[in-house]
Structure formats: C-alpha cells, structure tokens
Design an enzyme around this catalytic site. Structure first.
Site, PDB file in Angstrom:
ATOM      1  NE  ARG A  59      -2.658   0.427   3.350  1.00 38.73           N
ATOM      2  CZ  ARG A  59      -3.424   0.052   4.364  1.00 38.73           C
ATOM      3  NH1 ARG A  59      -4.682  -0.127   4.185  1.00 38.73           N
ATOM      4  NH2 ARG A  59      -2.911  -0.163   5.553  1.00 38.73           N
ATOM      5  CE  LYS A 167       9.263 -17.363  14.000  1.00 42.37           C
ATOM      6  NZ  LYS A 167      10.008 -16.124  14.203  1.00 42.37           N
ATOM      7  CG  HIS A 197      15.445 -17.538   9.282  1.00 41.63           C
ATOM      8  ND1 HIS A 197      14.606 -17.216  10.313  1.00 41.63           N
ATOM      9  CD2 HIS A 197      16.680 -17.150   9.681  1.00 41.63           C
ATOM     10  CE1 HIS A 197      15.294 -16.650  11.283  1.00 41.63           C
ATOM     11  NE2 HIS A 197      16.571 -16.601  10.934  1.00 41.63           N
ATOM     12  CE  LYS A 201      20.007 -18.963  11.195  1.00 41.88           C
ATOM     13  NZ  LYS A 201      20.614 -17.645  11.089  1.00 41.88           N
ATOM     14  CD  GLU A 235      17.767 -12.979  18.663  1.00 43.80           C
ATOM     15  OE1 GLU A 235      17.866 -12.436  17.559  1.00 43.80           O
ATOM     16  OE2 GLU A 235      16.684 -13.135  19.257  1.00 43.80           O
ATOM     17  CG  ASP A 254      10.198 -14.463  17.990  1.00 42.20           C
ATOM     18  OD1 ASP A 254       9.830 -14.570  16.806  1.00 42.20           O
ATOM     19  OD2 ASP A 254      11.173 -13.773  18.349  1.00 42.20           O
ATOM     20  CG  HIS A 259      13.935 -20.240  14.692  1.00 41.87           C
ATOM     21  ND1 HIS A 259      13.391 -20.382  13.445  1.00 41.87           N
ATOM     22  CD2 HIS A 259      13.930 -18.907  14.948  1.00 41.87           C
ATOM     23  CE1 HIS A 259      13.068 -19.190  12.968  1.00 41.87           C
ATOM     24  NE2 HIS A 259      13.376 -18.282  13.860  1.00 41.87           N
ATOM     25  CE  LYS A 357      14.070 -11.143  20.414  1.00 44.98           C
ATOM     26  NZ  LYS A 357      14.617 -11.242  19.056  1.00 44.98           N
TER      27      LYS A 357
HETATM   28  C1  BG6 Z   1      13.354 -14.599  14.019  1.00 42.04           C
HETATM   29  C2  BG6 Z   1      12.761 -14.060  15.295  1.00 42.04           C
HETATM   30  O1  BG6 Z   1      12.605 -15.696  13.569  1.00 42.04           O
HETATM   31  O2  BG6 Z   1      14.698 -14.983  14.231  1.00 42.04           O
HETATM   32  C3  BG6 Z   1      13.594 -12.921  15.837  1.00 42.04           C
HETATM   33  O3  BG6 Z   1      11.432 -13.612  15.046  1.00 42.04           O
HETATM   34  C4  BG6 Z   1      15.049 -13.304  15.921  1.00 42.04           C
HETATM   35  O4  BG6 Z   1      13.101 -12.494  17.095  1.00 42.04           O
HETATM   36  C5  BG6 Z   1      15.536 -13.914  14.613  1.00 42.04           C
HETATM   37  O5  BG6 Z   1      15.794 -12.149  16.219  1.00 42.04           O
HETATM   38  C6  BG6 Z   1      16.952 -14.437  14.723  1.00 42.04           C
HETATM   39  O6  BG6 Z   1      17.416 -14.892  13.501  1.00 42.04           O
HETATM   40  P1  BG6 Z   1      18.977 -15.110  13.239  1.00 42.04           P
HETATM   41  O7  BG6 Z   1      19.037 -15.729  11.887  1.00 42.04           O
HETATM   42  O8  BG6 Z   1      19.608 -13.754  13.302  1.00 42.04           O
HETATM   43  O9  BG6 Z   1      19.471 -16.003  14.335  1.00 42.04           O
END
Ligand code: BG6
Length: 505
Positions: A59, A167, A197, A201, A235, A254, A259, A357
């Site tokens: 948009r 996701k 994702h 990797k 993280e 999340d 993951h 985090k």
């Molecule tokens: C995402 C999460 O799927 O993966 C994020 O929603 C997270 O919160 C991210 O920061 C981390 O991805 P990567 O590839 O940097 O480890």
C-alpha cells in the site's frame, strides 16, 4: 531432460524455470533486509532464470521506478555478495510494483492481469511464487483474493503457482490448524512453503551430513552414550522496533516453537530413507510427535524478562521501558524448557532448550553432552579438570563444530584435562555459505520443499508449546534478569536440580 544428468545429482547449480516472484508487503523490514538482498545474491550467482520478474505489492503510492530505487538500496546494503551495477541493471529491467490494499479487488484484478502480461513480455510461462511477507491477520484476505482471481490455480495459469508463508504460523494449535486449512483450501499441499529460516542455514543442514554421512557418530547417538543435549539460541539485541509483534508473541512462540524445535528434530530424528522432502519431513515429524511437554511444568519451564543492564559497554534499558511495551508487561523475552523424546533411542535423555534476548552475545549452538566413562583407572585428583565429552555444533557465529575430550597434560604426572578440536567453515572451505533466505528462496522457485516444515510439524510443535503457554498464562510473572547476563537464576536452578549446568557458549 539431459540424459547424462542424474536428477538426484545436486552438485551442479540448478536454475529455476522462468517465473515471477510476487512479494506482498514488500515495503516491510523482512523484504528490505532479507528478501531483496537474497534475490540480488541469486542474480549475482547466475541462479535466476533468464525470464525472471520481481513484482512488489504494497500500500504505497509508488511506481516501478520508486520501488526499483528502494530495492537497489536494500540490495546494496544487505547483499552477501559484491554489488555489481551490471547485475543490478539486468534485474532492474524486470522489477515491477503494484500499489494496493489487501481488500482492494481492483488492485488484485490488476495483479492477475499483470501476471498474464509478464507471461507474454518476459516468457514467465504462467509460473509464479507468492511470498506473504505480511502480518498473519492479513493472510485470510490475501488468500481469498488469490482464490477469487484464480491466481493460485495451477491449471488456469498453465504453469506452477506456489505460496510462501512466513512464521508465526498461528499462535497456538487451534489457530495454526485454521491457518493451515485456509492455505490448503487455496493452494495444493505441494505448493505451500512454510519458511523456518533456521533450516536454510548451512550449519543446520550440516547436522544431516554430520550424522548421516559419517560412521563415527551414529553408534553413540543414543541414550546409552548421550547424557543430555543443550540447544541454545541467544541474542544480544533487545526487541528492537518490534514491540507490537513481540508483546503478542514472546520468546517461546517466537523462537522455541519453531527454530529450536526444528533444531531438536534434526538432532534427534532417525535416518531418512532419502533427502527428498517427503522422507525428511516424515522422520522429523516422528520425533516432533514423540516430544512431550514436561509433566512438572513448574520445575521444567522457565521464563524471564530482561531488566536494564550493560551490554558491550553500553547501558541498555529493560524490556518494560522499551517503546510501545506495557509498563506491566508479562511477556517473556527468555524461555527455557526441558523436553524428552519418548522413543527407545532417547528414553531418559533430557533436551534442554533456551532462547533469550539481551543475553551476553549472539550465539546459536547444539551441544551434545556424553556420559562420563563408567570407570576411570585414574586417581580422583588426576581427572579433576576433566568434564564430559561434548560435541558442539556451532550454528552461528564462528560456524563449525567442536569436539571436547580429555587429554593428558604433558609432564611426568598423569593429569587429564579437557581439550578441544575445532572445525571452522571459514578455514576448511574457500566458498562462503549462502544466506538462509537466499537458499530457501531458490528452493521455492525450484519447487524443492525438503527444507520447509510440513503443516503437521507445525501443529506437533504447537502441541508441545500450548500446555507451557497455558501454564504461564494461569499466573505468575517472568523472572527479571539483568541485560547482559545469561538469563534468570531459575534457569540455572532448573539444571542444577538435575545435577547439571548450562554450557557457557
Ligand atoms: C526470528 C525471530 O525468527 O529470528 C527474531 O522472530 C530473531 O526475534 C531472529 O531475532 C533471529 O534470527 P537469526 O538468523 O539472526 O538467528
């Protein structure tokens, strides 16, 4: 087909059929930071077909040129490979933008018409992949629009039509089932690609090579030899500008639900009969279906929330002081859990999973900790410095693997101490690894679903997470931990209660 080429031979680069990649929500963060750079990297590596069109939909009052400028900037900033003007020029000729809201019938009619036009102008043969880089709340309306306009119909288009879903796949089992039904109503099961994702990797895929291409590890990959497994995804960043999303989601939904459970499935699964999507997903699904949430939820689940603290020499604020976060928010930014796999191979082996985090550094690893030797023919003091043997798969950063074992310290005494043997991707190979999105986007265009979780896997993962979320929702609060530290004290206590401790990655 080339008679000299075995279709299972994946060493030679595979180039997809001519096609259009339609990105819904192309002005969003994901598109700018990951998708557009990945498209550029694929173009730069010569992996996009000659007839390729990138079509952005959002948009915004933009024309093709505006989108191209933004996309170029995104590629320049985010691409893994060197930015080359000639590559960009070729790609830019096939960039289109369509403005529109998701409930705007006319905009979707125009999109359907544009897809037919580019078939004629760019020879895209009716092939299109639709990437839903949009909030989950917008899925239903976009799917309905695709159904209404016949855009999702393989037969009508004369080529293939695929959809890529980001996701979170729902927020619990019920909503995930609803979402799956909705997607499956519009697209055929083989045309749905759910992105996690982490599976893109390189180091995660190497787990399969490590386990199933070698003879060394498989005989000891079971409860007789393995004491426990620790999977960590830490993280150092906070929630950045994603309060709206994160307040609704929290660390367990999340990261843990997707993951971490996928990493656990790859660590624990049996050998698939081949690496095609069906065989691989079947084995992962068996493991996910055999994971039970902890019986004692109070003892074996931990949630935390970061408080203010120091990271890399900088003062950072606590979660509740982040922009757009409620001052009394109970959202967890850290989650740890002990799970077990109820199979003969894994009976009694705890899998400790944690994510958070604002931890001291960004690191993802899978650590397999082996049992202590049943008998040590040394005196106790000789082996004081000897820990358990460990195999650590470093998913990121410093991609590689470490094997820790005891070794004699040089000298006349018999003293045994832990040493480490390291494999580093950067040293062993000259070629750098593709980004996860680069790999996965290519797989979508090739129609290879091996690295995409099946909807049953998604649902089984919610079956593990739902009771934990319900338990947390019933009361209590996440324990605060200081930013820059390794999570709440309760997480250490959870392992201490089992006579174990977290590895310090
Ligand atoms: C995402 C999460 O799927 O993966 C994020 O929603 C997270 O919160 C991210 O920061 C981390 O991805 P990567 O590839 O940097 O480890």
């Amino acid at each position: 087909m080339n008679p000299l080429r075995d279709p299972r031979d994946r060493r030679l680069p595979r180039v997809p059929d001519p096609c259009v990649l339609v990105v819904f929500g192309v002005t969003g963060d994901l598109a700018r930071k990951k998708l557009i750079p990945a498209v550029y990297d694929l173009a730069n590596r010569g992996l996009l077909p000659p007839g390729f069109v990138l079509l952005g939909f959002a948009r915004r009052d933009w024309g093709d040129g505006d989108f191209e400028t933004v996309a170029k900037e995104a590629a320049r900033k985010g691409a893994r490979t060197e930015f080359r003007d000639d590559v960009w020029q070729r790609l830019a000729e096939a960039i289109r933008f369509l403005p529109g809201a998701f409930d705007d019938d006319a905009a979707f009619d125009k999109l359907a018409e544009t897809l037919r036009e580019v078939d004629a102008s760019h020879g895209t043969l009716g092939n299109a992949a639709f990437y839903l880089s949009i909030p989950p709340a917008a899925f239903p309306v976009v799917l309905q629009q695709m159904e209404r306009t016949g855009m999702a119909d393989n037969a009508r288009s004369g080529g293939w039509r695929r959809v890529v879903v980001e996701k979170p796949f729902g927020h619990d089992l019920g909503s995930a089932q609803e979402l799956n039904q909705m997607v499956d109503k519009v697209f055929g099961a083989q045309d749905v690609f759910r992105i996690d994702h982490y599976l893109g990797k390189e180091t995660v895929q190497n787990l399969l090579a490590l386990r199933f291409a070698n003879t060394l590890f498989e005989p000891i990959w079971n409860a007789h030899h393995i004491d426990s497994v620790q999977i960590t995804m830490a993280e150092d960043v906070g929630i950045e500008s994603r309060a709206g999303f994160y307040e609704e989601t929290g660390a367990a939904r999340d990261v843990l639900q997707n993951h971490l459970l996928q990493l656990m499935a790859l660590t624990a699964m049996e050998e698939p009969s081949s690496f095609d999507a069906e065989a691989l997903r079947t084995e992962k699904r068996k493991v996910l279906g055999a994971i039970r949430p902890p019986k004692d939820l109070a003892r074996y689940t931990v949630r935390g929330q970061y408080d203010q603290g120091w990271l890399a020499g900088q003062r950072v604020s606590g979660y509740r002081s982040e922009k757009d976060v409620a001052a009394d928010s109970r959202t967890e930014t850290y989650a740890a859990v002990r799970l077990e796999v109820e199979t003969r191979r894994w009976a009694g082996v705890p899998f400790y999973l944690r994510t958070g985090k604002r931890l001291p550094r960004r690191v993802t690893e899978i650590a397999v900790l082996f049992r202590k030797a049943p008998h040590l023919p040394f005196s106790k003091t000789d082996t004081e410095e000897l820990g358990s043997n460990q195999l650590v798969v470093r998913v990121q950063p410093d991609e590689g693997m470490t094997l820790r074992f005891g070794s004699k310290v040089p000298g006349s005494a018999m003293e045994v101490r832990d040493v480490a043997m390291d494999f580093l991707y950067g040293e062993a190979f000259t070629e750098s690894s593709p980004e996860a999105y680069e790999r996965l986007l290519l797989d979508v265009l090739l129609g290879d679903a091996s690295l995409f979780p099946h909807n049953q896997e998604v649902e089984d993962s919610w079956r593990v997470i739902d009771p934990i979320e319900q338990f947390w929702a019933e009361g209590g609060e996440p324990e605060l931990y200081r930013a820059g530290e390794w999570g709440p004290a309760a997480a250490d206590e959870m392992l201490a209660g089992d006579g174990r401790a977290w590895r310090r990655p």
